[in-house]
Design an enzyme around this catalytic site. Structure first.
Site, PDB file in Angstrom:
ATOM      1  N   GLU A 193       0.809  -1.224   0.000  1.00 31.94           N
ATOM      2  CA  GLU A 193       0.000   0.000   0.000  1.00 31.94           C
ATOM      3  C   GLU A 193       0.840   1.273   0.000  1.00 31.94           C
ATOM      4  O   GLU A 193       0.531   2.241  -0.704  1.00 31.94           O
ATOM      5  CB  GLU A 193      -0.941   0.000   1.214  1.00 31.94           C
ATOM      6  CG  GLU A 193      -2.121  -0.944   1.108  1.00 31.94           C
ATOM      7  CD  GLU A 193      -1.777  -2.397   1.408  1.00 31.94           C
ATOM      8  OE1 GLU A 193      -2.654  -3.262   1.236  1.00 31.94           O
ATOM      9  OE2 GLU A 193      -0.618  -2.667   1.804  1.00 31.94           O
ATOM     10  N   HIS A 235     -10.288  -5.702  10.169  1.00 32.42           N
ATOM     11  CA  HIS A 235     -11.062  -5.473   8.949  1.00 32.42           C
ATOM     12  C   HIS A 235     -12.349  -4.699   9.245  1.00 32.42           C
ATOM     13  O   HIS A 235     -13.229  -4.609   8.385  1.00 32.42           O
ATOM     14  CB  HIS A 235     -11.412  -6.811   8.277  1.00 32.42           C
ATOM     15  CG  HIS A 235     -10.244  -7.508   7.671  1.00 32.42           C
ATOM     16  ND1 HIS A 235      -9.228  -8.044   8.433  1.00 32.42           N
ATOM     17  CD2 HIS A 235      -9.911  -7.765   6.386  1.00 32.42           C
ATOM     18  CE1 HIS A 235      -8.336  -8.612   7.637  1.00 32.42           C
ATOM     19  NE2 HIS A 235      -8.724  -8.440   6.392  1.00 32.42           N
TER      20      HIS A 235
END
Length: 327
Positions: A60, A129
């Protein structure tokens, strides 16, 4: 009008903007051949090719830096975070680079990029998450932050975000992708800095956004039967906040309840309360009441997970409590 799922509304927005502007491209993990983890980029790889729909490594920080650089040189990247929580790995690129380069370059560089993807508390996705990152980035200068909540506003807002010359964090809730709504066939865009008045009322102003808009809508069924007349505002723009719309409502109702999925400590509601007290304190007939998620990592257990976030029955109780404080 055509009935469209929210994830398809987002896909339509990206497809239309890629067709309109050759500088728009998508990058992220599994956005190409796989079509995105929630199928927002499905079939775009076949249509536009690998130079405009880039499958990236699981890195990322690296591909966000690549996007910032490409935006500086005239392209319009759309980053898909497979899960927005993963973008914490790119916090420096988003905050120090994307957010500040237009200012620190003296306006020589524009940073027209969108960072979008699923977030929020899903159904047993576990703590890492189930992140709500809006408050993490709220203090970063130079960023715009938007939270969509319906297929209609998702499409119109994303098209506007892609055309904006500033970095836009575009939050989608993982549990809203399968919402259905009839969308106009003609093109439309929505402003990135305006709240939406979902329901007009006189008794109390309920400020909310993202998935909590729908929890408030569920609570309305009970509240209306009980004779209450709340005004509901979907914030949509989390940075900047649309204080004009919020203020107009407060001057009418004189009471405010904030319903968010963000954490209570340092959340969006915390900033809202400060802003409301600074600007509209004399209009309030009662202290602002906030309903937020508990300050704990989201449990995997389904029953415990439900207890950490605001439920419709709690919203009903909050309105009852607020209206009992009539002066």
């Amino acid at each position: 009008m055509a009935e469209t799922l929210l994830f398809n509304a987002l896909r339509e927005a990206i497809d239309e903007e890629m067709a309109r502007d050759s500088t728009v491209f998508v990058l992220g993990e599994d956005v190409g051949h796989y079509g995105g983890s929630y199928k927002v980029t499905k079939d775009l790889y076949q249509k536009y090719g690998e130079l405009r729909v880039l499958d990236t490594p699981i890195a990322e920080n690296s591909f966000t830096g690549l996007a910032v650089g490409s935006a500086m040189t005239g392209l319009r990247p759309i980053i898909e975070g497979m899960n927005m929580g993963f973008l914490l790995l790119a916090f420096n690129q988003i905050a120090n680079n994307a957010g500040m380069l237009r200012y620190t370059s003296g306006g020589n560089f524009k940073i027209p990029m969108v960072i979008r993807g699923p977030g929020g508390v899903g159904r047993q996705l576990g703590a890492e998450h189930s992140q709500r990152l809006e408050a993490y980035f709220q203090a970063v200068p130079g960023l715009k932050i938007v939270a969509c909540s319906t297929p209609y506003n998702a499409k119109g807002l994303l098209k506007s975000a892609i055309r904006d010359d500033n970095p836009v964090l575009f939050f989608e809730h993982v549990l809203l992708y399968n919402l259905k709504e009839n969308l106009p066939e003609e093109e439309y865009l929505l402003p990135l800095d305006k709240a939406e008045i979902v329901r007009r009322g006189q008794d109390v102003t309920i400020l909310t956004y993202s998935r909590m808009r729908h929890h408030v809508t569920q609570a309305l069924k009970t509240l209306e039967k009980q004779g209450y007349d709340p005004e509901v505002i979907d914030l949509i723009s989390l940075k900047p906040l649309d204080m004009e719309t919020i203020g107009a409502s407060i001057r009418k109702t004189h009471r405010v309840i904030i319903v968010e999925e963000c954490m209570r400590t340092g959340g969006i509601a915390a900033e809202l309360i400060a802003s409301i007290n600074e600007r509209f304190f004399d209009e309030l007939d009662a202290p602002v009441l906030r309903l937020s998620s508990q300050d704990i990592p989201t449990p995997y257990n389904g029953m415990l997970e439900r207890l950490t976030i605001v439920q419709p029955e709690q919203i009903v109780e909050a309105v009852e409590k607020m209206m009992a404080l009539r002066v």
